[in-house]
Design a protein around this motif. Structure first.
Motif, PDB file in Angstrom:
ATOM      1  N   PHE A   9       0.824  -1.209   0.000  1.00 54.29           N
ATOM      2  CA  PHE A   9       0.000   0.000   0.000  1.00 54.29           C
ATOM      3  C   PHE A   9       0.863   1.266   0.000  1.00 54.29           C
ATOM      4  O   PHE A   9       0.492   2.279  -0.588  1.00 54.29           O
ATOM      5  N   THR A  10       2.022   1.193   0.682  1.00 50.22           N
ATOM      6  CA  THR A  10       2.928   2.350   0.658  1.00 50.22           C
ATOM      7  C   THR A  10       3.444   2.596  -0.750  1.00 50.22           C
ATOM      8  O   THR A  10       3.540   3.749  -1.199  1.00 50.22           O
ATOM      9  N   MET A  11       3.788   1.521  -1.459  1.00 51.31           N
ATOM     10  CA  MET A  11       4.275   1.656  -2.822  1.00 51.31           C
ATOM     11  C   MET A  11       3.220   2.293  -3.726  1.00 51.31           C
ATOM     12  O   MET A  11       3.533   3.117  -4.588  1.00 51.31           O
ATOM     13  N   ARG A  12       1.951   1.917  -3.505  1.00 52.06           N
ATOM     14  CA  ARG A  12       0.876   2.486  -4.313  1.00 52.06           C
ATOM     15  C   ARG A  12       0.710   3.982  -4.043  1.00 52.06           C
ATOM     16  O   ARG A  12       0.297   4.731  -4.930  1.00 52.06           O
ATOM     17  N   GLU A  13       1.012   4.395  -2.800  1.00 47.28           N
ATOM     18  CA  GLU A  13       0.828   5.808  -2.434  1.00 47.28           C
ATOM     19  C   GLU A  13       2.044   6.675  -2.761  1.00 47.28           C
ATOM     20  O   GLU A  13       1.972   7.899  -2.666  1.00 47.28           O
ATOM     21  N   LEU A  14       3.159   6.068  -3.106  1.00 46.82           N
ATOM     22  CA  LEU A  14       4.352   6.861  -3.391  1.00 46.82           C
ATOM     23  C   LEU A  14       4.141   7.749  -4.614  1.00 46.82           C
ATOM     24  O   LEU A  14       3.528   7.323  -5.599  1.00 46.82           O
ATOM     25  N   PRO A  15       4.659   8.987  -4.581  1.00 48.50           N
ATOM     26  CA  PRO A  15       4.575   9.856  -5.764  1.00 48.50           C
ATOM     27  C   PRO A  15       5.390   9.267  -6.907  1.00 48.50           C
ATOM     28  O   PRO A  15       6.258   8.408  -6.710  1.00 48.50           O
ATOM     29  N   ASP A  16       5.114   9.753  -8.109  1.00 51.91           N
ATOM     30  CA  ASP A  16       5.912   9.289  -9.243  1.00 51.91           C
ATOM     31  C   ASP A  16       7.292   9.929  -9.195  1.00 51.91           C
ATOM     32  O   ASP A  16       7.578  10.809  -8.364  1.00 51.91           O
ATOM     33  N   VAL A  42       9.786   0.595   5.971  1.00 51.82           N
ATOM     34  CA  VAL A  42       8.701   0.328   5.025  1.00 51.82           C
ATOM     35  C   VAL A  42       8.854   1.178   3.778  1.00 51.82           C
ATOM     36  O   VAL A  42       8.695   0.702   2.643  1.00 51.82           O
ATOM     37  N   LEU A  43       9.166   2.434   3.945  1.00 48.42           N
ATOM     38  CA  LEU A  43       9.345   3.320   2.800  1.00 48.42           C
ATOM     39  C   LEU A  43      10.519   2.878   1.929  1.00 48.42           C
ATOM     40  O   LEU A  43      10.446   2.940   0.698  1.00 48.42           O
ATOM     41  N   ALA A  44      11.606   2.439   2.570  1.00 46.29           N
ATOM     42  CA  ALA A  44      12.777   1.993   1.810  1.00 46.29           C
ATOM     43  C   ALA A  44      12.432   0.788   0.956  1.00 46.29           C
ATOM     44  O   ALA A  44      12.796   0.699  -0.226  1.00 46.29           O
ATOM     45  N   LEU A  45      11.707  -0.190   1.534  1.00 46.32           N
ATOM     46  CA  LEU A  45      11.306  -1.363   0.774  1.00 46.32           C
ATOM     47  C   LEU A  45      10.370  -0.992  -0.370  1.00 46.32           C
ATOM     48  O   LEU A  45      10.468  -1.536  -1.481  1.00 46.32           O
ATOM     49  N   ALA A  46       9.471  -0.033  -0.102  1.00 45.20           N
ATOM     50  CA  ALA A  46       8.542   0.400  -1.148  1.00 45.20           C
ATOM     51  C   ALA A  46       9.278   1.129  -2.272  1.00 45.20           C
ATOM     52  O   ALA A  46       8.972   0.940  -3.466  1.00 45.20           O
ATOM     53  N   LEU A  47      10.230   1.944  -1.918  1.00 46.25           N
ATOM     54  CA  LEU A  47      11.012   2.648  -2.947  1.00 46.25           C
ATOM     55  C   LEU A  47      11.764   1.668  -3.836  1.00 46.25           C
ATOM     56  O   LEU A  47      11.827   1.840  -5.065  1.00 46.25           O
ATOM     57  N   GLU A  48      12.348   0.635  -3.217  1.00 46.76           N
ATOM     58  CA  GLU A  48      13.093  -0.353  -3.995  1.00 46.76           C
ATOM     59  C   GLU A  48      12.174  -1.142  -4.930  1.00 46.76           C
ATOM     60  O   GLU A  48      12.600  -1.582  -6.003  1.00 46.76           O
ATOM     61  N   ARG A  49      10.914  -1.340  -4.518  1.00 43.04           N
ATOM     62  CA  ARG A  49       9.991  -2.059  -5.385  1.00 43.04           C
ATOM     63  C   ARG A  49       9.504  -1.200  -6.542  1.00 43.04           C
ATOM     64  O   ARG A  49       9.196  -1.722  -7.614  1.00 43.04           O
ATOM     65  N   LYS A  50       9.427   0.114  -6.316  1.00 40.54           N
ATOM     66  CA  LYS A  50       8.850   0.987  -7.344  1.00 40.54           C
ATOM     67  C   LYS A  50       9.893   1.523  -8.314  1.00 40.54           C
ATOM     68  O   LYS A  50       9.595   1.759  -9.489  1.00 40.54           O
ATOM     69  N   PHE A  51      11.123   1.735  -7.823  1.00 39.46           N
ATOM     70  CA  PHE A  51      12.149   2.350  -8.666  1.00 39.46           C
ATOM     71  C   PHE A  51      13.382   1.447  -8.734  1.00 39.46           C
ATOM     72  O   PHE A  51      13.651   0.655  -7.838  1.00 39.46           O
ATOM     73  N   GLY A  52      14.147   1.646  -9.812  1.00 37.97           N
ATOM     74  CA  GLY A  52      15.375   0.895  -9.974  1.00 37.97           C
ATOM     75  C   GLY A  52      16.503   1.481  -9.143  1.00 37.97           C
ATOM     76  O   GLY A  52      16.415   2.589  -8.602  1.00 37.97           O
ATOM     77  N   LYS A  53      17.597   0.710  -9.047  1.00 37.92           N
ATOM     78  CA  LYS A  53      18.747   1.150  -8.251  1.00 37.92           C
ATOM     79  C   LYS A  53      19.339   2.455  -8.780  1.00 37.92           C
ATOM     80  O   LYS A  53      19.702   3.345  -8.002  1.00 37.92           O
ATOM     81  N   ASP A  54      19.455   2.566 -10.086  1.00 37.74           N
ATOM     82  CA  ASP A  54      20.033   3.789 -10.654  1.00 37.74           C
ATOM     83  C   ASP A  54      19.151   5.001 -10.362  1.00 37.74           C
ATOM     84  O   ASP A  54      19.658   6.099 -10.102  1.00 37.74           O
ATOM     85  N   GLN A  55      17.828   4.814 -10.410  1.00 41.23           N
ATOM     86  CA  GLN A  55      16.918   5.922 -10.107  1.00 41.23           C
ATOM     87  C   GLN A  55      17.039   6.338  -8.647  1.00 41.23           C
ATOM     88  O   GLN A  55      17.038   7.533  -8.328  1.00 41.23           O
TER      89      GLN A  55
END
Length: 738
Positions: free
Chosen positions: A52-59, A169-182
């Motif tokens: 759910f955190t990943m879904r709420e993250l901004p683009d 939680v935010l760190a895990l969500a960021l890793e799921r939504k964006f790539g390492k380079d991003q």
């Protein structure tokens, strides 16, 4: 024979219940079962939270634009950076534009397993726990780069367990939504490096004076080492500490095989040039005045912006030196310099911004002394006086007030030009009394004085307090030929990517006085510098200006213009105590000259327009068109009778008397008693007045109730009508009629 019942004869028989397991085995089994269950529940909970955190993250674009506070980069008129206010984010660098050595250095020192973990470094956590259990050292689990990014963008730096959990939680969500380079690109553009610098480009520009795309290995090591403790390792604060930390980073880079030991040994930190930190110099007086105007010029905006100002860095430096080099010891000084369109070229609000950020150029209210005579003589010129007219410098008393000249002497009969050049107080008092003190106040208001104005007779000597920027604006209007000038400091505003948000549009100023009045006052101002009290302001080209000194030498002023640049200088003490030897014609005039030599050096010499193009009798062009030629004038006398210029009414316009009879025209014996006779206005052919006394009172403001005019002690509003000094008392030269 009896049957066997099947029961044992030995007692109750063998028990069918299995033997109980030892307690310790039951405890271990319970821990494992419950642990597995709790782990499963925790994994489900964590997975759900991450989902759910990943879904709420901004683009990604939104995260790029997010920031802490607003960065404002202020530039001079040529685009050079003057100062950066608020957090500095520099230019956004894509991952491809960031030097690889910079990214590798940061990963080596902050998160060496960055490319292997899912956002949380489990091995790092386990190691920290083991170290804590086996040694006396406290567990020190360094957050991963992704965790730091989550904290920088979404959280604060509190040490609570709740914040730690949210960070994970935010760190895990960021890793799921964006790539390492991003993630690394976001981190390198947003991490705080100290000194207000966020991101690699901002840090590179602040500490080394060049963009982040040009970082060397040594510079990259120093910047990477700042993340741990920006204030401790800042190159601008402690170069040795920064270099020492940089060497530690190089060692970590060798350990992670980013560079070889031989490459590390060849790096020479002594060749790193640290940029000089921009101090809180006099430019801040200008930015403190100009930047609040953004609230009116721009819609609400939080993204980083660049403000291109009117300030000329070369002129600003010259202005600072002029004030610092000429202000008497223990005094303050201020300077404002305007271009012909009102653009502020330089502004100094005091001698030391760090010790006092009070802007004396725009906020201080001080008496202008004789510099106020600009408005007295403008009013006199508009009323019909000319620079060559004769006046008498002699003792005068107006409503119990007797002004004195500097030096306590009187020059006798002189012309208006000389009276202004030598700042004769008695002449200013006579002129102010003749045109009306309300008229002088209205003229000052017309030329941009916004403060309250005293209408006592002594007001002609500058007893009303004014601001330096307003007085400079008034002189700039004279330089512009009698057209209003509005000071401004912002040319345009853009985003850091170059998008235009605002651009200044020049507007035609309002005509304040006729061109010939502006020419006349310029004549007087030029003479004041050429031969009068402002001689110290000469710079080898035409200069027009006026000095100002208040009682007991509390304030010294010089204001003037040359080649389209108008500059005002004030000096004095903040506590308004007397300053020995301070006068407008000395320190302020010298500071003016020192600055103006630099300011006009690249401009062509411009002679002044001082020609009075209107004949004595002529009105302003629009009025002349309505009234006709002088020989055609007719007017009503104080009794309401129509009178022609030659004093002979028309046959159908003869006055009627109380008995109903009509007066005849002039005959051989003159005119009958009761017939109005036209007054004598001088030699034949001279133009008569074009208006009666009542109209003149209204035109000159003698009876105007102006709420902006402050009455003096004992005065009343409306401004009382004063009795002008008759022209006959201003003794004309021999052989001329009064």
């Amino acid at each position: 024979m009896a049957k066997n019942s099947g029961r044992s004869r030995t007692g109750r028989g063998a028990s069918t219940e299995p033997a109980r397991k030892p307690l310790w085995r039951r405890i271990v089994r319970g821990v494992l079962v419950w642990g597995a269950a709790l782990s499963l529940l925790g994994a489900i909970f964590l997975g759900t939270a991450v989902f759910f955190t990943m879904r709420e993250l901004p683009d990604y674009t939104t995260l790029m634009k997010s920031q802490t506070g607003q960065m404002i980069v202020v530039r001079d008129r040529d685009g050079r950076e003057l100062v950066s206010l608020g957090p500095s984010y520099g230019k956004w660098l894509s991952y491809a534009d960031i030097p690889p050595i910079m990214a590798k250095a940061l990963v080596s020192v902050e998160d060496r397993r960055f490319y292997d973990h899912p956002g949380i470094d489990a091995l790092g956590l386990a190691r920290a726990v083991y170290v804590s259990l086996t040694t006396d050292r406290r567990a020190r689990a360094t957050s991963t780069i992704t965790q730091q990014l989550a904290r920088n963008i979404f959280l604060n730096n509190s040490r609570s367990w709740t914040r730690k959990a949210r960070e994970a939680v935010l760190a895990l969500a960021l890793e799921r939504k964006f790539g390492k380079d991003q993630i690394l690109e976001l981190y390198l553009n947003k991490v705080y490096f100290g000194g207000g610098a966020y991101g690699v480009d901002a840090a590179s520009r602040k500490f080394f004076g060049h963009p982040g795309t040009e970082l060397s290995t040594a510079e990259a090591a120093i910047i990477a080492g700042l993340v741990k403790a920006p204030s401790n390792y800042s190159p601008t604060a402690d170069v040795e500490a920064a270099i020492g930390r940089g060497r530690v980073v190089l060692g970590l880079m060798v350990r992670e095989n980013v560079i070889s030991q031989s490459e590390a040994d060849e790096i020479d930190f002594s060749k790193v040039t640290v940029a000089k930190e921009k101090g809180q110099d006099s430019v801040r007086y200008f930015t403190d005045w100009a930047l609040p105007q953004l609230d009116m010029l721009l819609p609400e905006n939080k993204e980083p912006i660049e403000v291109w100002t009117t300030l000329d860095r070369r002129m600003q430096d010259a202005a600072t030196k002029a004030i610092d080099g000429n202000a008497p010891k223990g005094t303050q000084g201020a300077l404002v310099s305007l271009d012909r369109d009102g653009a502020v070229l330089a502004m100094v609000g005091g001698t030391d911004y760090v010790n006092s950020n009070y802007n004396r150029a725009t906020s201080a209210l001080r008496q202008p002394g004789s510099a106020w005579k600009l408005f007295v003589y403008l009013a006199a010129l508009e009323a019909g006086y000319k620079p060559d007219d004769r006046v008498v410098d002699e003792p005068v008393t107006i409503d119990g007030w007797s002004p004195k000249n500097d030096g306590r002497n009187f020059a006798g009969e002189i012309d208006v030009r000389t009276a202004f050049a030598y700042s004769k107080n008695t002449i200013a008092a006579q002129l102010g009394n003749e045109v009306g003190f309300g008229t002088v106040a209205a003229m000052a208001r017309r030329f941009g004085i916004t403060t309250q104005i005293n209408t006592k007779p002594a007001m002609v000597l500058g007893t009303s307090e004014v601001r330096l920027v307003d007085m400079t604006r008034a002189f700039a209007a004279v330089s512009a030929g009698g057209t209003s000038v509005e000071p401004y400091g912002i040319l345009k505003v853009t985003t850091t990517s170059g998008e235009l948000l605002y651009e200044h549009k020049s507007a035609q100023g309002q005509v304040l006085v006729p061109r010939y009045v502006a020419a006349g006052i310029t004549d007087l101002l030029q003479t004041a510098v050429a031969t009068g009290t402002g001689r110290a302001a000469q710079i080898g080209r035409p200069v027009a200006g006026k000095t100002g000194t208040t009682s007991s030498n509390k304030d010294g002023w010089f204001l003037g213009f040359s080649s389209g640049i108008t500059t005002g200088v004030w000096m004095g003490r903040d506590d308004a105590r007397p300053v020995g030897g301070l006068s407008g014609g000395h320190a302020p005039a010298r500071a003016f000259a020192q600055y103006m030599r630099v300011a006009v050096a690249r401009r062509p010499v411009e002679p002044f327009d001082t020609e009075l193009k209107l004949p004595d009798w002529q009105l302003e062009p629009d009025d002349e068109q309505l009234q006709g030629e002088p020989g055609e004038y007719s007017y009503y006398d104080e009794n309401g009778n129509l009178v022609h210029p030659d004093g002979v009414p028309g046959q159908d316009e003869l006055p009627r008397y109380e008995d109903g009879s009509v007066g005849p025209g002039p005959g051989p014996g003159g005119v009958p008693p009761g017939v109005p006779i036209a007054p004598d206005y001088g030699p034949p052919g001279a133009a008569p007045p074009a208006a009666n006394r009542e109209l003149l009172d209204r035109a000159t403001g003698r009876s105007v109730d102006d709420p902006g005019l402050r009455p003096g002690q004992g005065a009343v509003i409306p401004v009382p009508r004063v009795t002008p000094i008759p022209r006959a008392t201003l003794r004309p030269p021999a052989g001329q009629q009064p």
